[in-house]
Design a protein around this motif. Sequence first.
Motif, PDB file in Angstrom:
ATOM      1  N   ALA A 276       0.838  -1.454   0.048  1.00 32.83           N
ATOM      2  CA  ALA A 276       0.222   0.262   0.343  1.00 32.83           C
ATOM      3  C   ALA A 276       0.650   1.042  -0.245  1.00 32.83           C
ATOM      4  O   ALA A 276       1.794   1.165   0.889  1.00 32.83           O
ATOM      5  CB  ALA A 276      -0.880  -0.343   1.546  1.00 32.83           C
ATOM      6  N   PRO A 277       0.335   1.960  -0.857  1.00 35.50           N
ATOM      7  CA  PRO A 277       1.702   3.504  -1.166  1.00 35.50           C
ATOM      8  C   PRO A 277       0.784   4.341   0.305  1.00 35.50           C
ATOM      9  O   PRO A 277       0.181   3.999   1.139  1.00 35.50           O
ATOM     10  CB  PRO A 277       0.759   3.866  -2.202  1.00 35.50           C
ATOM     11  CG  PRO A 277      -0.197   3.856  -2.239  1.00 35.50           C
ATOM     12  CD  PRO A 277      -0.590   1.947  -2.062  1.00 35.50           C
ATOM     13  N   VAL A 278       2.340   5.186   0.392  1.00 33.51           N
ATOM     14  CA  VAL A 278       1.793   5.946   1.497  1.00 33.51           C
ATOM     15  C   VAL A 278       1.179   7.070   1.317  1.00 33.51           C
ATOM     16  O   VAL A 278       0.747   7.533   0.313  1.00 33.51           O
ATOM     17  CB  VAL A 278       3.105   6.598   1.910  1.00 33.51           C
ATOM     18  CG1 VAL A 278       2.948   7.567   3.600  1.00 33.51           C
ATOM     19  CG2 VAL A 278       4.530   5.616   2.966  1.00 33.51           C
ATOM     20  N   LYS A 279      -0.102   7.590   2.471  1.00 35.82           N
ATOM     21  CA  LYS A 279      -0.871   7.925   1.679  1.00 35.82           C
ATOM     22  C   LYS A 279      -0.351   9.883   2.089  1.00 35.82           C
ATOM     23  O   LYS A 279       1.075  10.062   2.678  1.00 35.82           O
ATOM     24  CB  LYS A 279      -2.076   8.718   3.325  1.00 35.82           C
ATOM     25  CG  LYS A 279      -2.369   7.330   3.439  1.00 35.82           C
ATOM     26  CD  LYS A 279      -3.613   7.588   4.850  1.00 35.82           C
ATOM     27  CE  LYS A 279      -4.515   6.456   4.827  1.00 35.82           C
ATOM     28  NZ  LYS A 279      -5.866   6.373   3.613  1.00 35.82           N
ATOM     29  N   ALA A 280      -0.807  10.352   1.133  1.00 33.36           N
ATOM     30  CA  ALA A 280      -0.732  12.088   0.580  1.00 33.36           C
ATOM     31  C   ALA A 280      -1.058  12.561  -0.030  1.00 33.36           C
ATOM     32  O   ALA A 280      -2.958  12.651  -0.288  1.00 33.36           O
ATOM     33  CB  ALA A 280       0.433  11.563  -0.618  1.00 33.36           C
ATOM     34  N   LEU A 281      -0.661  13.791   0.848  1.00 34.10           N
ATOM     35  CA  LEU A 281      -1.609  15.647   0.513  1.00 34.10           C
ATOM     36  C   LEU A 281      -0.851  15.769  -0.881  1.00 34.10           C
ATOM     37  O   LEU A 281       0.522  16.071  -1.072  1.00 34.10           O
ATOM     38  CB  LEU A 281      -1.393  16.226   1.397  1.00 34.10           C
ATOM     39  CG  LEU A 281      -2.351  15.750   2.730  1.00 34.10           C
ATOM     40  CD1 LEU A 281      -2.558  16.702   3.684  1.00 34.10           C
ATOM     41  CD2 LEU A 281      -4.113  15.725   2.381  1.00 34.10           C
ATOM     42  N   PRO A 282      -1.566  17.386  -1.819  1.00 32.89           N
ATOM     43  CA  PRO A 282      -0.560  17.939  -2.853  1.00 32.89           C
ATOM     44  C   PRO A 282       0.290  18.806  -1.800  1.00 32.89           C
ATOM     45  O   PRO A 282       0.515  19.138  -1.271  1.00 32.89           O
ATOM     46  CB  PRO A 282      -1.950  18.408  -3.369  1.00 32.89           C
ATOM     47  CG  PRO A 282      -3.049  18.354  -2.637  1.00 32.89           C
ATOM     48  CD  PRO A 282      -2.943  17.249  -1.861  1.00 32.89           C
ATOM     49  N   GLY A 283       1.696  19.006  -2.409  1.00 39.10           N
ATOM     50  CA  GLY A 283       2.660  19.225  -2.099  1.00 39.10           C
ATOM     51  C   GLY A 283       3.316  18.781  -1.627  1.00 39.10           C
ATOM     52  O   GLY A 283       4.331  19.647  -0.641  1.00 39.10           O
ATOM     53  N   ARG A 284       3.109  17.034  -0.542  1.00 42.98           N
ATOM     54  CA  ARG A 284       4.331  16.890   0.176  1.00 42.98           C
ATOM     55  C   ARG A 284       3.891  14.962  -0.231  1.00 42.98           C
ATOM     56  O   ARG A 284       2.892  14.608  -0.808  1.00 42.98           O
ATOM     57  CB  ARG A 284       3.671  17.402   2.041  1.00 42.98           C
ATOM     58  CG  ARG A 284       3.721  16.065   2.718  1.00 42.98           C
ATOM     59  CD  ARG A 284       3.088  16.462   4.025  1.00 42.98           C
ATOM     60  NE  ARG A 284       4.039  15.959   4.890  1.00 42.98           N
ATOM     61  CZ  ARG A 284       5.184  16.286   5.616  1.00 42.98           C
ATOM     62  NH1 ARG A 284       5.630  17.453   5.674  1.00 42.98           N
ATOM     63  NH2 ARG A 284       5.844  15.967   6.442  1.00 42.98           N
TER      64      ARG A 284
ATOM     65  N   VAL B 173       8.036  20.810   5.682  1.00 46.37           N
ATOM     66  CA  VAL B 173       7.405  22.064   5.279  1.00 46.37           C
ATOM     67  C   VAL B 173       6.272  21.683   4.193  1.00 46.37           C
ATOM     68  O   VAL B 173       7.042  20.600   2.893  1.00 46.37           O
ATOM     69  CB  VAL B 173       7.671  23.284   4.841  1.00 46.37           C
ATOM     70  CG1 VAL B 173       8.669  22.885   3.405  1.00 46.37           C
ATOM     71  CG2 VAL B 173       7.149  24.897   4.301  1.00 46.37           C
ATOM     72  N   PHE B 174       5.201  21.879   3.709  1.00 47.03           N
ATOM     73  CA  PHE B 174       4.714  21.502   2.327  1.00 47.03           C
ATOM     74  C   PHE B 174       3.028  22.544   2.359  1.00 47.03           C
ATOM     75  O   PHE B 174       3.037  23.703   3.292  1.00 47.03           O
ATOM     76  CB  PHE B 174       3.334  20.389   2.552  1.00 47.03           C
ATOM     77  CG  PHE B 174       2.591  19.990   3.568  1.00 47.03           C
ATOM     78  CD1 PHE B 174       1.196  19.833   2.622  1.00 47.03           C
ATOM     79  CD2 PHE B 174       2.642  20.652   4.649  1.00 47.03           C
ATOM     80  CE1 PHE B 174      -0.075  20.264   3.101  1.00 47.03           C
ATOM     81  CE2 PHE B 174       1.508  19.774   5.753  1.00 47.03           C
ATOM     82  CZ  PHE B 174      -0.050  20.171   4.424  1.00 47.03           C
TER      83      PHE B 174
END
Length: 239
Positions: A92-100, A187-188
């Motif tokens: 499973a891929p790591v959860k991510a947010l835009p820009g991070r 930072v993101f």
Amino acid sequence: VLELSVDGRRVNEDGYLEHVLRLRPGRSRKVQEHNKLRRCLRDFFPNRKCFVLPPPAEPEAMKHLEELDEGQLRPRFLQQADAFCRHIWDTAPVKALPGRAAVTGRMLASLAERYVEAIGSIGVLCLESAVTALAAAENRAAVAAAVAKYRQCMERELKLPTASQKKLGDAHQRCERRALNLFMARVFADKEQRYQLQLMVGGGTARRGVARGVPSPAEPHVAPAEQAAGGQGGVLPAQ
């Protein structure tokens, strides 16, 4: 118990899943209704894997499932549950947010709290605003952590009050690089670099605080008296 067979032929779990998700040919309304959900599942989950878990315990014990110890569960259920968990951890891929690159557990908990608050207040949750608020909190924490890292590094690198301006400059470059690396890792969504500017201001303040104990190039600093061979105190010349 689910029978893993297709047209009387034994298949594995993945083969059974693909058979269930197979689209029917035709354009009738019934066919379209049959294919709609399956097409969505196929499109949204191009990489698929199936796990068949048998009932975790005997029928009578199922009434008190939450009270059972692991040793009272069926071995086959435990094997399949373990295989499922290992598959998730490994693939499973790591959860991510835009820009991070990745979302930490703290960030995920913060987002969950905002979702619950919005649902509880019958409000409309805007994902963009939730991410913006989360980014602000995380970036402020990143600035504070980086400034603290810089200050700790400078205090460790410099031996005040005998440090010279040259040693101060060299230590500053090393510590600034370490602090910036820490900041950039956390930072993101800082497109306008507001928080990076805050870091520079905070780092400058920390540096000036350290520099108060450093002699200027024009003024030699008299070091504390030390017991030398001749019993005289030493003087550190300006560099």
